[in-house]
Design a protein around this motif. Structure first.
Motif, PDB file in Angstrom:
ATOM      1  N   LEU A 284       0.862  -1.176   0.000  1.00  0.00           N
ATOM      2  CA  LEU A 284       0.000   0.000   0.000  1.00  0.00           C
ATOM      3  C   LEU A 284       0.897   1.224   0.000  1.00  0.00           C
ATOM      4  CD1 LEU A 284      -2.566  -1.023   2.787  1.00  0.00           C
ATOM      5  CD2 LEU A 284      -3.061  -0.879   0.342  1.00  0.00           C
ATOM      6  N   ASP A 285       0.364   2.338  -0.489  1.00  0.00           N
ATOM      7  CA  ASP A 285       1.166   3.556  -0.540  1.00  0.00           C
ATOM      8  C   ASP A 285       0.880   4.502   0.613  1.00  0.00           C
ATOM      9  OD1 ASP A 285       2.483   2.949  -3.080  1.00  0.00           O
ATOM     10  OD2 ASP A 285       0.475   3.156  -3.927  1.00  0.00           O
ATOM     11  N   ALA A 286      -0.329   4.431   1.182  1.00  0.00           N
ATOM     12  CA  ALA A 286      -0.683   5.292   2.303  1.00  0.00           C
ATOM     13  C   ALA A 286      -1.861   4.686   3.054  1.00  0.00           C
ATOM     14  CB  ALA A 286      -1.044   6.700   1.825  1.00  0.00           C
ATOM     15  N   TYR A 287      -1.984   5.089   4.305  1.00  0.00           N
ATOM     16  CA  TYR A 287      -3.101   4.651   5.151  1.00  0.00           C
ATOM     17  C   TYR A 287      -3.526   5.833   6.003  1.00  0.00           C
ATOM     18  CZ  TYR A 287      -5.520   2.208   8.995  1.00  0.00           C
ATOM     19  OH  TYR A 287      -6.435   1.804   9.936  1.00  0.00           O
ATOM     20  N   ILE A 288      -4.832   6.110   6.001  1.00  0.00           N
ATOM     21  CA  ILE A 288      -5.382   7.236   6.745  1.00  0.00           C
ATOM     22  C   ILE A 288      -6.551   6.765   7.599  1.00  0.00           C
ATOM     23  CG2 ILE A 288      -6.748   9.360   6.519  1.00  0.00           C
ATOM     24  CD1 ILE A 288      -5.105  10.115   4.119  1.00  0.00           C
ATOM     25  N   THR A 289      -6.573   7.205   8.847  1.00  0.00           N
ATOM     26  CA  THR A 289      -7.718   6.951   9.711  1.00  0.00           C
ATOM     27  C   THR A 289      -7.820   8.044  10.767  1.00  0.00           C
ATOM     28  OG1 THR A 289      -8.782   5.373  11.229  1.00  0.00           O
ATOM     29  CG2 THR A 289      -6.380   5.412  11.214  1.00  0.00           C
ATOM     30  N   PRO A 290      -9.021   8.535  11.056  1.00  0.00           N
ATOM     31  CA  PRO A 290      -9.191   9.596  12.055  1.00  0.00           C
ATOM     32  C   PRO A 290      -9.092   9.135  13.501  1.00  0.00           C
ATOM     33  CG  PRO A 290     -10.934   9.659  10.400  1.00  0.00           C
ATOM     34  CD  PRO A 290     -10.246   8.343  10.264  1.00  0.00           C
ATOM     35  N   ARG A 291      -9.112   7.816  13.734  1.00  0.00           N
ATOM     36  CA  ARG A 291      -9.123   7.379  15.127  1.00  0.00           C
ATOM     37  C   ARG A 291      -8.510   5.984  15.281  1.00  0.00           C
ATOM     38  NH1 ARG A 291     -14.296   7.126  15.850  1.00  0.00           N
ATOM     39  NH2 ARG A 291     -14.486   4.873  15.752  1.00  0.00           N
ATOM     40  N   LEU A 292      -7.512   5.898  16.136  1.00  0.00           N
ATOM     41  CA  LEU A 292      -6.917   4.614  16.493  1.00  0.00           C
ATOM     42  C   LEU A 292      -6.423   4.678  17.929  1.00  0.00           C
ATOM     43  CD1 LEU A 292      -4.667   3.417  13.512  1.00  0.00           C
ATOM     44  CD2 LEU A 292      -6.870   2.471  14.216  1.00  0.00           C
ATOM     45  N   SER A 293      -6.281   3.523  18.544  1.00  0.00           N
ATOM     46  CA  SER A 293      -5.669   3.422  19.865  1.00  0.00           C
ATOM     47  C   SER A 293      -4.184   3.116  19.692  1.00  0.00           C
ATOM     48  CB  SER A 293      -6.337   2.314  20.681  1.00  0.00           C
ATOM     49  OG  SER A 293      -7.710   2.618  20.900  1.00  0.00           O
TER      50      SER A 293
ATOM     51  N   SER B 299      -5.645  10.263  15.564  1.00  0.00           N
ATOM     52  CA  SER B 299      -5.663  10.046  14.119  1.00  0.00           C
ATOM     53  C   SER B 299      -4.294   9.551  13.645  1.00  0.00           C
ATOM     54  CB  SER B 299      -6.044  11.338  13.390  1.00  0.00           C
ATOM     55  OG  SER B 299      -5.078  12.352  13.625  1.00  0.00           O
ATOM     56  N   LEU B 300      -4.276   9.035  12.415  1.00  0.00           N
ATOM     57  CA  LEU B 300      -3.047   8.451  11.886  1.00  0.00           C
ATOM     58  C   LEU B 300      -2.969   8.662  10.384  1.00  0.00           C
ATOM     59  CD1 LEU B 300      -0.559   6.494  12.503  1.00  0.00           C
ATOM     60  CD2 LEU B 300      -2.039   4.683  11.664  1.00  0.00           C
ATOM     61  N   PHE B 301      -1.795   9.048   9.913  1.00  0.00           N
ATOM     62  CA  PHE B 301      -1.535   9.188   8.489  1.00  0.00           C
ATOM     63  C   PHE B 301      -0.119   8.698   8.230  1.00  0.00           C
ATOM     64  CE2 PHE B 301      -0.503  12.462   4.947  1.00  0.00           C
ATOM     65  CZ  PHE B 301      -0.618  11.477   3.981  1.00  0.00           C
ATOM     66  N   VAL B 302      -0.002   7.592   7.496  1.00  0.00           N
ATOM     67  CA  VAL B 302       1.306   7.046   7.155  1.00  0.00           C
ATOM     68  C   VAL B 302       1.384   6.890   5.643  1.00  0.00           C
ATOM     69  CG1 VAL B 302       1.523   5.832   9.353  1.00  0.00           C
ATOM     70  CG2 VAL B 302       0.560   4.637   7.388  1.00  0.00           C
ATOM     71  N   SER B 303       2.582   7.043   5.098  1.00  0.00           N
ATOM     72  CA  SER B 303       2.704   6.953   3.646  1.00  0.00           C
ATOM     73  C   SER B 303       4.152   6.769   3.232  1.00  0.00           C
ATOM     74  CB  SER B 303       2.158   8.224   2.992  1.00  0.00           C
ATOM     75  OG  SER B 303       3.059   9.303   3.173  1.00  0.00           O
ATOM     76  N   LYS B 304       4.314   6.541   1.943  1.00  0.00           N
ATOM     77  CA  LYS B 304       5.632   6.571   1.348  1.00  0.00           C
ATOM     78  C   LYS B 304       6.158   8.004   1.381  1.00  0.00           C
ATOM     79  CE  LYS B 304       5.164   2.584  -1.732  1.00  0.00           C
ATOM     80  NZ  LYS B 304       5.095   2.111  -3.136  1.00  0.00           N
ATOM     81  N   PRO B 305       7.477   8.176   1.310  1.00  0.00           N
ATOM     82  CA  PRO B 305       8.037   9.529   1.363  1.00  0.00           C
ATOM     83  C   PRO B 305       7.529  10.375   0.196  1.00  0.00           C
ATOM     84  CG  PRO B 305       9.693   7.939   0.652  1.00  0.00           C
ATOM     85  CD  PRO B 305       8.520   7.146   1.129  1.00  0.00           C
ATOM     86  N   GLY B 306       7.334  11.667   0.433  1.00  0.00           N
ATOM     87  CA  GLY B 306       6.859  12.562  -0.606  1.00  0.00           C
ATOM     88  C   GLY B 306       5.348  12.606  -0.690  1.00  0.00           C
ATOM     89  N   LEU B 307       4.719  11.455  -0.663  1.00  0.00           N
ATOM     90  CA  LEU B 307       3.261  11.374  -0.728  1.00  0.00           C
ATOM     91  C   LEU B 307       2.633  12.042   0.490  1.00  0.00           C
ATOM     92  CD1 LEU B 307       0.929  10.227  -2.420  1.00  0.00           C
ATOM     93  CD2 LEU B 307       1.114   8.110  -1.104  1.00  0.00           C
ATOM     94  N   HIS B 308       3.306  11.922   1.610  1.00  0.00           N
ATOM     95  CA  HIS B 308       2.826  12.520   2.847  1.00  0.00           C
ATOM     96  C   HIS B 308       2.651  14.034   2.679  1.00  0.00           C
ATOM     97  CE1 HIS B 308       2.688  13.036   7.281  1.00  0.00           C
ATOM     98  NE2 HIS B 308       2.378  11.760   7.286  1.00  0.00           N
TER      99      HIS B 308
END
Length: 264
Positions: free
Chosen positions: A202-211, A244-253
């Protein structure tokens, strides 16, 4: 001086042992309960797996603390010393309904700094693991450093709920991003989705809520693979309260933050 090689060796051994116990449970009847709502499920195996880790850690490393999803460990209000953050089954609904697409996740921190990250895809016997400063691996194979990708070529992991109706985020903010990426996916296990970003699936993952137990192991993996990790606002993750959480490949962020999340 902390013997991190010993901690890493034990953590890998225990996570594989716990995975074998989960595979053996497939033929047994589960005791299923609900927690905060009818879709927030917990089984006897969630609790037994967390207790398994707690017993092992307490016996072998009595000075370490444990923050686990099922609350069997310590009441952790700070990250001083060594803290294990554990999700015994991330993707419990998948575990119950599919017997696949779930994982065991462990993040081990020292004074708030992620040192070891483990995500074990139990059914596929794929152990994603990282040791700070030494790269990320899937089983015995090193994961190549992540490369940049543009939004229009990206595969984004996102729960459809966040683009329809939710109280944490205006759906209109994510809708343009969903339209512009090459495709979207949702696996029902944050730990696996994080591992898949680290592995380049996957190239990125976004979610507004995680523990914190949802992302502790995977965040360390992504950083060691050369990816980027933050909350939706670009801030460091909160390993006690979550968020919240936002992870991605470099640059895409940077591209997504500036062009799609700027109105948060």
């Amino acid at each position: 001086m902390t013997n991190w090689k010993q901690i890493d060796t034990y953590a890998k051994k225990w996570i594989e042992e716990a995975g074998e116990k989960l595979r053996c449970s497939f033929e047994k009847k589960l005791n299923i309960e609900t927690k905060t709502n009818p879709n927030d499920l917990v089984t006897n195996m969630d609790r037994e797996t967390e207790q398994f880790f707690l017993d092992k850690i307490t016996e072998t490393f009595p000075g370490h603390r444990v923050l686990g999803e099922e609350g069997m460990g310590d009441a952790v209000s700070d990250l001083k010393g060594i803290v294990w953050i554990i999700d015994p089954i991330d993707g419990t609904m998948n575990f119950i309904h599919q017997q696949r697409n779930f994982a065991i996740s462990i993040g081990i921190l020292e004074d708030g700094i992620g040192k070891i990250g483990l995500v074990y895809d139990v059914v596929h016997d794929e152990l994603y693991h990282a040791f700070k400063g030494q790269g990320a691996y899937m089983n015995d194979k090193e994961i190549p450093k992540l490369k940049e990708v543009a939004v229009k070529e990206a595969i984004l992991s996102l729960n459809a709920t966040w683009v329809t109706e939710n109280k944490k985020l205006d759906p209109s903010i994510l809708a343009p991003l969903v339209r512009d990426v090459r495709g979207t996916r949702s696996y029902g296990s944050a730990a696996l989705e994080l591992a898949f970003v680290a592995a380049g699936r996957l190239d990125a993952y976004i979610t507004p809520r995680l523990s914190p137990w949802d992302f502790a192991g995977g965040a360390i993996l992504i950083e060691e693979a050369g990816g980027e990790v933050s909350d939706l606002y670009g801030n460091p993750l909160d390993y006690i309260k979550g968020g919240s959480l936002f992870v991605s490949k470099p640059g895409l962020h940077k591209e997504i933050r500036e062009n799609y999340l700027k109105n948060l």
